[in-house]
Design an enzyme around this catalytic site. Structure first.
Site, PDB file in Angstrom:
ATOM      1  CG  HIS A  53       5.727  -3.033   0.143  1.00 58.87           C
ATOM      2  ND1 HIS A  53       5.788  -4.404   0.075  1.00 58.87           N
ATOM      3  CD2 HIS A  53       4.723  -2.750   1.001  1.00 58.87           C
ATOM      4  CE1 HIS A  53       4.868  -4.920   0.850  1.00 58.87           C
ATOM      5  NE2 HIS A  53       4.214  -3.943   1.429  1.00 58.87           N
TER       6      HIS A  53
ATOM      7  CG  ASN B 177       2.195  -8.306   0.679  1.00 62.06           C
ATOM      8  OD1 ASN B 177       2.102  -8.869   1.768  1.00 62.06           O
ATOM      9  ND2 ASN B 177       2.414  -7.014   0.557  1.00 62.06           N
TER      10      ASN B 177
ATOM     11  CB  SER C 267       0.364  -4.446   0.259  1.00 60.18           C
ATOM     12  OG  SER C 267       0.460  -3.677   1.423  1.00 60.18           O
TER      13      SER C 267
ATOM     14  CD  GLU D 180       8.318  -6.287  -2.292  1.00 62.30           C
ATOM     15  OE1 GLU D 180       7.406  -6.019  -1.481  1.00 62.30           O
ATOM     16  OE2 GLU D 180       8.316  -7.324  -2.960  1.00 62.30           O
TER      17      GLU D 180
HETATM   18  P1  NAD Z   1      -4.225   2.392   8.172  1.00 59.37           P
HETATM   19  O1  NAD Z   1      -5.671   2.097   8.014  1.00 59.37           O
HETATM   20  O2  NAD Z   1      -3.560   2.172   9.488  1.00 59.37           O
HETATM   21  O3  NAD Z   1      -3.918   3.925   7.742  1.00 59.37           O
HETATM   22  C1  NAD Z   1      -4.397   4.529   6.568  1.00 59.37           C
HETATM   23  C2  NAD Z   1      -4.571   6.024   6.874  1.00 59.37           C
HETATM   24  O4  NAD Z   1      -4.844   6.722   5.653  1.00 59.37           O
HETATM   25  C3  NAD Z   1      -5.741   6.321   7.817  1.00 59.37           C
HETATM   26  O5  NAD Z   1      -5.269   7.084   8.911  1.00 59.37           O
HETATM   27  C4  NAD Z   1      -6.714   7.135   6.953  1.00 59.37           C
HETATM   28  O6  NAD Z   1      -7.403   8.146   7.674  1.00 59.37           O
HETATM   29  C5  NAD Z   1      -5.767   7.747   5.945  1.00 59.37           C
HETATM   30  N1  NAD Z   1      -6.428   8.162   4.683  1.00 59.37           N
HETATM   31  C6  NAD Z   1      -7.385   7.492   3.995  1.00 59.37           C
HETATM   32  N2  NAD Z   1      -7.709   8.191   2.883  1.00 59.37           N
HETATM   33  C7  NAD Z   1      -6.924   9.314   2.874  1.00 59.37           C
HETATM   34  C8  NAD Z   1      -6.782  10.427   1.997  1.00 59.37           C
HETATM   35  N3  NAD Z   1      -7.538  10.519   0.901  1.00 59.37           N
HETATM   36  N4  NAD Z   1      -5.871  11.391   2.298  1.00 59.37           N
HETATM   37  C9  NAD Z   1      -5.105  11.291   3.416  1.00 59.37           C
HETATM   38  N5  NAD Z   1      -5.206  10.266   4.286  1.00 59.37           N
HETATM   39  C10 NAD Z   1      -6.102   9.285   4.025  1.00 59.37           C
HETATM   40  O7  NAD Z   1      -3.506   1.536   7.008  1.00 59.37           O
HETATM   41  P2  NAD Z   1      -1.978   1.030   6.956  1.00 59.37           P
HETATM   42  O8  NAD Z   1      -1.889  -0.330   7.562  1.00 59.37           O
HETATM   43  O9  NAD Z   1      -1.090   2.125   7.434  1.00 59.37           O
HETATM   44  O10 NAD Z   1      -1.799   0.806   5.373  1.00 59.37           O
HETATM   45  C11 NAD Z   1      -1.598   1.911   4.501  1.00 59.37           C
HETATM   46  C12 NAD Z   1      -0.978   1.404   3.199  1.00 59.37           C
HETATM   47  O11 NAD Z   1       0.252   0.713   3.499  1.00 59.37           O
HETATM   48  C13 NAD Z   1      -1.830   0.421   2.401  1.00 59.37           C
HETATM   49  O12 NAD Z   1      -1.644   0.648   1.031  1.00 59.37           O
HETATM   50  C14 NAD Z   1      -1.250  -0.936   2.810  1.00 59.37           C
HETATM   51  O13 NAD Z   1      -1.470  -1.932   1.845  1.00 59.37           O
HETATM   52  C15 NAD Z   1       0.217  -0.589   2.925  1.00 59.37           C
HETATM   53  N6  NAD Z   1       1.004  -1.489   3.796  1.00 59.37           N
HETATM   54  C16 NAD Z   1       0.473  -1.957   4.950  1.00 59.37           C
HETATM   55  C17 NAD Z   1       1.238  -2.821   5.749  1.00 59.37           C
HETATM   56  C18 NAD Z   1       0.676  -3.347   7.037  1.00 59.37           C
HETATM   57  O14 NAD Z   1       1.269  -4.265   7.602  1.00 59.37           O
HETATM   58  N7  NAD Z   1      -0.431  -2.828   7.535  1.00 59.37           N
HETATM   59  C19 NAD Z   1       2.545  -3.160   5.372  1.00 59.37           C
HETATM   60  C20 NAD Z   1       3.078  -2.611   4.194  1.00 59.37           C
HETATM   61  C21 NAD Z   1       2.299  -1.791   3.399  1.00 59.37           C
END
Ligand code: NAD
Length: 284
Positions: A140, A191, A119, A152
């Site tokens: 993104h 963001n 993000s 994005e």
């Molecule tokens: P989340 O916490 O729901 O999921 C992250 C997952 O990654 C977890 O299941 C965790 O076990 C896994 N993980 C952590 N380290 C790991 C590794 N080394 N190898 C494999 N898996 C691993 O988080 P999310 O909300 O899905 O966000 C993930 C990414 O997406 C972040 O970079 C976030 O900024 C981005 N993002 C989030 C949103 C949102 O609204 N939540 C929107 C767009 C982008």
């Protein structure tokens, strides 16, 4: 370049949605997570939500089965080998992302593209940890990926034209999404605008300006937003919001981006939003 095999790293709320989008577009997907069994659980959950679409007549049972058959759950990063495109969607922190990209770079075929769903973290900086910065890009997705229309695309300093064209074509033609392209500046487009809004709503709450419900209703009906900023923060995850706010503050260097103390306290307390049942609002 044709993309047929995709690896999605991280089976959390974003990774599992990205896997669904790719599988619905007919691609073969490996969905993996460091927590053993989590990607399999994500696939079971997807099976349940697609079943509800079948019952509503929005998808046939064959289409549902086709999507599920195209997603292979896995626990080890090695399962990504052979992918044309790897999309990383793990925690919003630089070190774990870089560690994953180093391993993927060593493992994937030379033509493969590495993409991050970050993000806010610098695409150029992550790309520099690999030997293929020209085939590294930001992709993104918005939350939830199957529902939201926008992707994005972020070009790092060294992202090649062919990589950009391939990913834009995949996102727009095969996934059917609308694409915007941003330069690699903290927060990118979405963001950069959203997180200061959420942060300001946190400051307003911290100052006792109004209740969380009234802040959300004020913005929702006053500005015609589909949901209020505190509800949206709960959806995103307050930990993710804080990580992004920290990146904006640190990298853009301006006081106006400093995260509200209340946001930091909620994260310290483990009130991370919908995923923990408690954030600015309480969820059953
Ligand atoms: P989340 O916490 O729901 O999921 C992250 C997952 O990654 C977890 O299941 C965790 O076990 C896994 N993980 C952590 N380290 C790991 C590794 N080394 N190898 C494999 N898996 C691993 O988080 P999310 O909300 O899905 O966000 C993930 C990414 O997406 C972040 O970079 C976030 O900024 C981005 N993002 C989030 C949103 C949102 O609204 N939540 C929107 C767009 C982008």
């Amino acid at each position: 370049m044709a993309i047929e095999r995709v690896a999605v790293i991280g089976a959390g709320q974003m990774g599992s949605g990205i896997a669904q989008v790719a599988a619905q577009a007919g691609l073969s997907v490996t969905l993996l997570d460091a927590v053993p069994g989590l990607s399999r659980k994500a696939l079971e959950k997807l099976g349940g939500s697609l079943q509800r679409l079948v019952e509503k007549g929005k998808m046939t049972a064959e289409q549902r089965q086709g999507v599920l058959d195209r997603i292979q759950p896995a626990d080890a990063l090695e399962a990504a080998a052979g992918a044309d495109l790897a999309v990383e969607a793990v925690v919003e922190k630089l070190e774990p992302k870089v560690e994953i990209f180093r391993k993927l770079d060593a493992m994937l075929p030379p033509h493969a593209i590495l993409a991050s769903n970050t993000s806010s973290i610098s695409i150029t900086q992550m790309a520099a940890a690999t030997r293929r910065p020209d085939r590294f890009i930001g992709m993104h997705f918005m939350n939830p990926p199957p529902v939201m229309q926008l992707i994005e695309i972020i070009r790092g300093l060294q992202t090649g034209d062919e990589t950009w064209r391939t990913v834009v074509e995949l996102a727009s033609k095969r996934f059917g999404k609308t694409v915007v392209t941003s330069r690699d500046v903290p927060g990118f487009i979405v963001n950069r605008v959203l997180i200061p809004l959420i942060n300001e709503a946190c400051f307003a709450l911290q100052e006792g300006l109004a209740t969380p419900e009234d802040i959300d209703t004020g913005v929702r009906l006053g500005l015609n937003h589909p949901m209020g900023p505190l509800t949206l923060a709960d959806f995103i995850g307050l930990d993710t919001c804080l990580y992004i706010a920290d990146v904006l503050h640190r990298e853009l260097g301006e006081d106006k981006y400093r995260p509200a103390a209340l946001l930091r306290q909620y994260v310290a307390a483990g009130w991370l939003g919908r995923k923990t049942g408690r954030g600015f609002h309480v969820y059953k």
